[in-house]
Design a protein around this motif. Structure first.
Motif, short mmCIF file in Angstrom:
data_model
loop_
_atom_site.label_atom_id
_atom_site.label_comp_id
_atom_site.label_asym_id
_atom_site.label_seq_id
_atom_site.Cartn_x
_atom_site.Cartn_y
_atom_site.Cartn_z
N LEU A 1 45.86 13.06 39.12
CA LEU A 1 46.68 14.00 38.34
C LEU A 1 46.89 15.31 39.09
O LEU A 1 47.96 15.93 38.99
CB LEU A 1 46.03 14.27 36.98
CG LEU A 1 46.09 13.12 35.96
CD1 LEU A 1 45.17 13.43 34.79
CD2 LEU A 1 47.51 12.87 35.48
N ILE B 1 41.46 12.20 37.59
CA ILE B 1 41.62 13.65 37.70
C ILE B 1 42.15 14.02 39.08
O ILE B 1 43.03 14.88 39.21
CB ILE B 1 40.28 14.36 37.42
CG1 ILE B 1 39.88 14.17 35.95
CG2 ILE B 1 40.39 15.84 37.75
CD1 ILE B 1 40.86 14.77 34.95
N GLU B 2 41.64 13.37 40.11
CA GLU B 2 42.14 13.63 41.46
C GLU B 2 43.61 13.23 41.57
O GLU B 2 44.40 13.93 42.21
CB GLU B 2 41.31 12.87 42.48
CG GLU B 2 39.89 13.38 42.63
CD GLU B 2 39.01 12.47 43.47
OE1 GLU B 2 38.02 12.97 44.04
OE2 GLU B 2 39.30 11.25 43.55
N VAL C 1 46.56 18.81 35.77
CA VAL C 1 45.44 19.27 34.95
C VAL C 1 45.58 20.75 34.61
O VAL C 1 45.43 21.17 33.46
CB VAL C 1 44.11 19.00 35.67
CG1 VAL C 1 42.94 19.60 34.90
CG2 VAL C 1 43.91 17.50 35.85
N ASP C 2 45.91 21.57 35.60
CA ASP C 2 46.05 23.02 35.37
C ASP C 2 47.33 23.34 34.62
O ASP C 2 47.34 24.22 33.75
CB ASP C 2 46.01 23.76 36.69
CG ASP C 2 44.63 23.76 37.33
OD1 ASP C 2 43.63 23.62 36.58
OD2 ASP C 2 44.54 23.87 38.56
N ALA D 1 46.73 22.62 31.00
CA ALA D 1 45.56 23.25 30.38
C ALA D 1 45.89 24.13 29.17
O ALA D 1 45.14 24.14 28.18
CB ALA D 1 44.79 24.06 31.42
N TRP E 1 41.98 10.79 29.73
CA TRP E 1 42.19 12.21 30.00
C TRP E 1 42.89 12.83 28.80
O TRP E 1 44.00 12.46 28.46
CB TRP E 1 43.03 12.41 31.26
CG TRP E 1 43.43 13.84 31.52
CD1 TRP E 1 42.61 14.85 31.94
CD2 TRP E 1 44.73 14.41 31.35
NE1 TRP E 1 43.32 16.03 32.05
CE2 TRP E 1 44.63 15.78 31.70
CE3 TRP E 1 45.96 13.90 30.95
CZ2 TRP E 1 45.73 16.65 31.65
CZ3 TRP E 1 47.06 14.75 30.90
CH2 TRP E 1 46.93 16.11 31.24
N ARG E 2 42.19 13.69 28.11
CA ARG E 2 42.72 14.49 27.02
C ARG E 2 43.44 13.63 25.97
O ARG E 2 44.51 13.96 25.49
CB ARG E 2 43.64 15.59 27.55
CG ARG E 2 42.93 16.54 28.52
CD ARG E 2 43.73 17.78 28.79
NE ARG E 2 43.88 18.58 27.58
CZ ARG E 2 44.61 19.69 27.50
NH1 ARG E 2 45.26 20.13 28.56
NH2 ARG E 2 44.70 20.35 26.37
N ARG F 1 55.04 12.90 37.24
CA ARG F 1 54.12 12.46 38.29
C ARG F 1 54.58 11.08 38.76
O ARG F 1 54.67 10.15 37.97
CB ARG F 1 52.69 12.41 37.74
CG ARG F 1 51.57 11.84 38.67
CD ARG F 1 51.59 12.41 40.06
NE ARG F 1 50.37 12.14 40.83
CZ ARG F 1 50.27 11.22 41.81
NH1 ARG F 1 51.30 10.44 42.12
NH2 ARG F 1 49.15 11.10 42.48
#
Length: 356
Positions: free
Chosen positions: A158, A155-156, A162-163, A166, A139-140, A246
């Motif tokens: 995170l 992604i789920e 994610v937003d 961004a 991821w990124r 997280r």
């Protein structure tokens, strides 16, 4: 109201939770193995055959870039006699991963290539005797691994991260330096300290000089096991950014010009390795001194924390302190973090099947 401490407080976790071997073993199975954990960054895996080794949740593992460009993770263990296959921290292997012990070889996708000199009548199914695979996603520019091969996608997992992340140009930032330290501190002791600024005035004069501590806040998103830390800066500078934690221990401090990205590797009850990577958009020689100053500033805050909580852990181990009071006003995120750590052990564990 909890008897003895009033309606504005809650009890902390019992001190035994931070030192108990049996509890730690359950945390390893039900928390560390079940969650996506930060392992490396993608720049270390540029070409097919590039690999990175390390420890994750107490397991020796490696991630390798495949011929198809995909990053894959495996336990760093030969299927023959359990030798470690790759012994360097990072490198590039040939077309095959060859065990240094008895020369069994495996393809970059983990399938067995050859059981060397095993006898002409011996047959091994390449997939059945392939390497023990793990979940791996990028991821990124960051590489995550999950030991237990079930659950949400990265992604789920995170979720809102994610937003939140961004607006920040993480992909344009390049690795500059790292700081790693092994300390006698439980992973929960560290997480609790990270998730309150009750101690900031007493412990972090440098941080308080740059942040408006009176307006420091931590928003808790319990459904995503996420904490968003924020406070206005007193001036433009190092502390303008987005700060995320997280559960169980992914820490992202994101800025327009760089990032401080951290995790911990639990090494047992009351012991961990703290891992911090520093990335900057401009890593030219001309910016080296300024970048190092920025990394040193961040590392100093962590040092201040580790110095005090190492003493906290000694007292948790000693047996005099049993539990304390947590302020709902100042330590609401600590209360939420503790609840996550407890509830994770109450969920059903991984199912075992007869073949195991």
């Amino acid at each position: 109201m909890i008897e003895g401490i009033g309606r504005d407080a809650e009890w902390s976790l019992p001190a035994a939770f931070y030192r108990d071997e049996e509890r730690y073993a359950r945390e390893r199975k039900l928390i560390f193995e079940a969650n996506w954990l930060l392992f490396s960054w993608s720049e270390r895996l540029r070409e097919p055959g590039d690999y990175v080794t390390g420890q994750l949740a107490g397991y020796s593992i490696f991630v390798i870039r495949g011929d198809d460009g995909k990053a894959r993770a495996f336990h760093n263990v030969c299927r023959h006699r359990a030798s470690e296959l790759l012994r360097e921290e990072a490198g590039r292997c040939g077309k095959l991963i060859v065990c240094p012990y008895h020369s069994w070889s495996f393809k970059r996708d983990g399938a067995l290539h050859k059981a060397a000199e095993f006898g002409k009548d011996a047959t091994f199914d390449p997939d059945e005797w392939g390497l023990y695979a793990l979940d791996c996603e990028e991821w990124r520019g960051l590489v995550f691994v999950r030991i237990r091969r079930e659950g949400p996608s990265l992604i789920e997992w995170l979720g809102p991260v994610v937003d939140f992340a961004a607006p920040f140009p993480i992909e344009k930032q390049h690795y500059f330096t790292k700081k790693e330290r092994v300390v006698d501190v439980d992973w929960k002791t560290y997480g609790e300290n990270y998730l309150e600024c009750y101690h900031c005035r007493a412990m972090h004069p440098g941080l308080c000089a740059t942040l408006d501590i009176d307006r420091y806040a931590i928003d808790v998103h319990p459904e995503h096991e996420l904490f968003h830390l924020h406070a206005p800066g007193r001036a433009e500078g190092l502390t303008q950014g987005c700060y995320l934690y997280r559960f169980p221990f992914l820490m992202l401090n994101l800025y327009d010009w760089g990032s401080s990205i951290a995790t911990v590797e639990p090494m047992g009850p009351g012991r961990l390795k703290h891992i911090n990577w520093y990335f900057f958009e401009d890593v030219s020689p001309e910016k080296a001194e300024a970048n190092q100053q920025s990394a040193d500033w961040s590392a100093q805050i962590i040092t201040e924390d580790l110095d005090i909580i190492t003493g906290v852990q000694r007292n948790l181990n000693a047996g005099v302190y049993t539990r304390g009071a947590l302020s709902k006003a100042q330590e609401h995120a600590v209360i939420a973090f503790d609840r996550m750590a407890v509830e994770a052990l109450e969920r059903p564990g991984p199912r075992r099947v007869a073949a195991e």
